[in-house]
Design a protein around this motif. Structure first.
Motif, mmCIF file in Angstrom:
data_model
loop_
_atom_site.group_PDB
_atom_site.id
_atom_site.type_symbol
_atom_site.label_atom_id
_atom_site.label_comp_id
_atom_site.label_asym_id
_atom_site.label_seq_id
_atom_site.Cartn_x
_atom_site.Cartn_y
_atom_site.Cartn_z
ATOM 1 N N ASN A 1 -11.422 11.964 -6.699
ATOM 2 C CA ASN A 1 -9.966 10.864 -5.846
ATOM 3 C C ASN A 1 -9.201 11.185 -5.173
ATOM 4 O OD1 ASN A 1 -11.315 8.934 -7.992
ATOM 5 N ND2 ASN A 1 -10.142 9.745 -9.788
ATOM 6 N N VAL A 2 -9.424 10.498 -4.181
ATOM 7 C CA VAL A 2 -8.741 10.992 -3.245
ATOM 8 C C VAL A 2 -7.541 9.508 -2.913
ATOM 9 C CG1 VAL A 2 -8.422 11.325 -0.868
ATOM 10 C CG2 VAL A 2 -9.695 12.244 -1.909
ATOM 11 N N CYS A 3 -6.023 9.376 -3.636
ATOM 12 C CA CYS A 3 -5.378 8.616 -3.735
ATOM 13 C C CYS A 3 -3.933 8.686 -3.425
ATOM 14 C CB CYS A 3 -5.142 7.523 -5.082
ATOM 15 S SG CYS A 3 -5.945 7.914 -6.341
ATOM 16 N N SER B 1 -5.772 1.070 -6.435
ATOM 17 C CA SER B 1 -5.423 3.126 -6.001
ATOM 18 C C SER B 1 -5.436 2.892 -4.491
ATOM 19 C CB SER B 1 -5.606 3.520 -6.400
ATOM 20 O OG SER B 1 -5.519 3.916 -7.681
ATOM 21 N N PHE B 2 -4.473 3.208 -3.203
ATOM 22 C CA PHE B 2 -4.256 3.035 -2.646
ATOM 23 C C PHE B 2 -3.970 4.556 -1.823
ATOM 24 C CE2 PHE B 2 -2.590 -0.676 -4.157
ATOM 25 C CZ PHE B 2 -2.836 -1.526 -2.889
ATOM 26 N N HIS C 1 -3.384 5.947 2.697
ATOM 27 C CA HIS C 1 -3.740 6.133 4.005
ATOM 28 C C HIS C 1 -4.496 6.156 4.472
ATOM 29 C CE1 HIS C 1 -1.682 6.338 7.613
ATOM 30 N NE2 HIS C 1 -0.607 5.436 7.239
ATOM 31 N N VAL C 2 -5.088 5.849 5.787
ATOM 32 C CA VAL C 2 -6.208 6.509 6.263
ATOM 33 C C VAL C 2 -5.810 7.826 6.185
ATOM 34 C CG1 VAL C 2 -5.129 5.285 8.715
ATOM 35 C CG2 VAL C 2 -7.458 5.619 8.836
ATOM 36 N N ASP C 3 -4.725 8.606 6.973
ATOM 37 C CA ASP C 3 -4.064 10.200 7.965
ATOM 38 C C ASP C 3 -4.540 10.457 6.503
ATOM 39 O OD1 ASP C 3 -4.025 9.007 10.654
ATOM 40 O OD2 ASP C 3 -0.811 9.030 10.146
ATOM 41 N N ASP C 4 -4.164 9.942 5.725
ATOM 42 C CA ASP C 4 -4.128 10.708 4.205
ATOM 43 C C ASP C 4 -6.001 11.115 4.031
ATOM 44 O OD1 ASP C 4 -1.481 11.541 3.306
ATOM 45 O OD2 ASP C 4 -1.505 9.637 2.068
ATOM 46 N N ALA C 5 -6.932 9.795 4.080
ATOM 47 C CA ALA C 5 -8.173 9.708 3.733
ATOM 48 C C ALA C 5 -9.254 10.496 4.664
ATOM 49 C CB ALA C 5 -8.738 8.328 4.636
#
Length: 105
Positions: free
Chosen positions: A41-43, A18-19, A21-25
């Protein structure tokens, strides 16, 4: 990962990743300050087998496509599910698919 791909050491296996993006994280980290205590889970929305994402990644970073390795996936390599973050906490990734990020590399 790009260094591994350039070195020919990024395997295209059945293992699922799972991936995020740094902005989403980063946005999830800020949002999490108001969330209940516990794991989340943040993905992105599309866990994908290496046999699917590695060739796309290799193309995006300009290296020859990795050979797909046959076989079963490792039991633990099943990707993550963000449905709790989405449904219960209202978090939505700005980039819901790894495909979006890979095309912009």
């Amino acid at each position: 990962m790009a260094q591994l791909a350039h070195a020919g050491k990024l395997p295209a296996t059945a293992d699922v990743s799972s991936f995020v993006h740094v902005d989403d994280a980063a946005s999830a980290a800020v949002d999490a300050l108001g969330w209940p205590t516990g794991p989340v889970n943040v993905c992105d929305d599309e866990p994908a087998a290496g046999s699917e994402w590695v060739p796309v990644f290799c193309a995006a970073v300009g290296v020859p496509e990795a050979a797909v390795t046959a076989g079963e996936r490792t039991g633990w390599a099943r990707g993550a599910d963000n449905s709790y973050a989405r449904k219960e906490l209202g978090w939505v990734p700005g980039r819901p698919s790894w495909r979006m990020g890979f095309t912009r590399l």
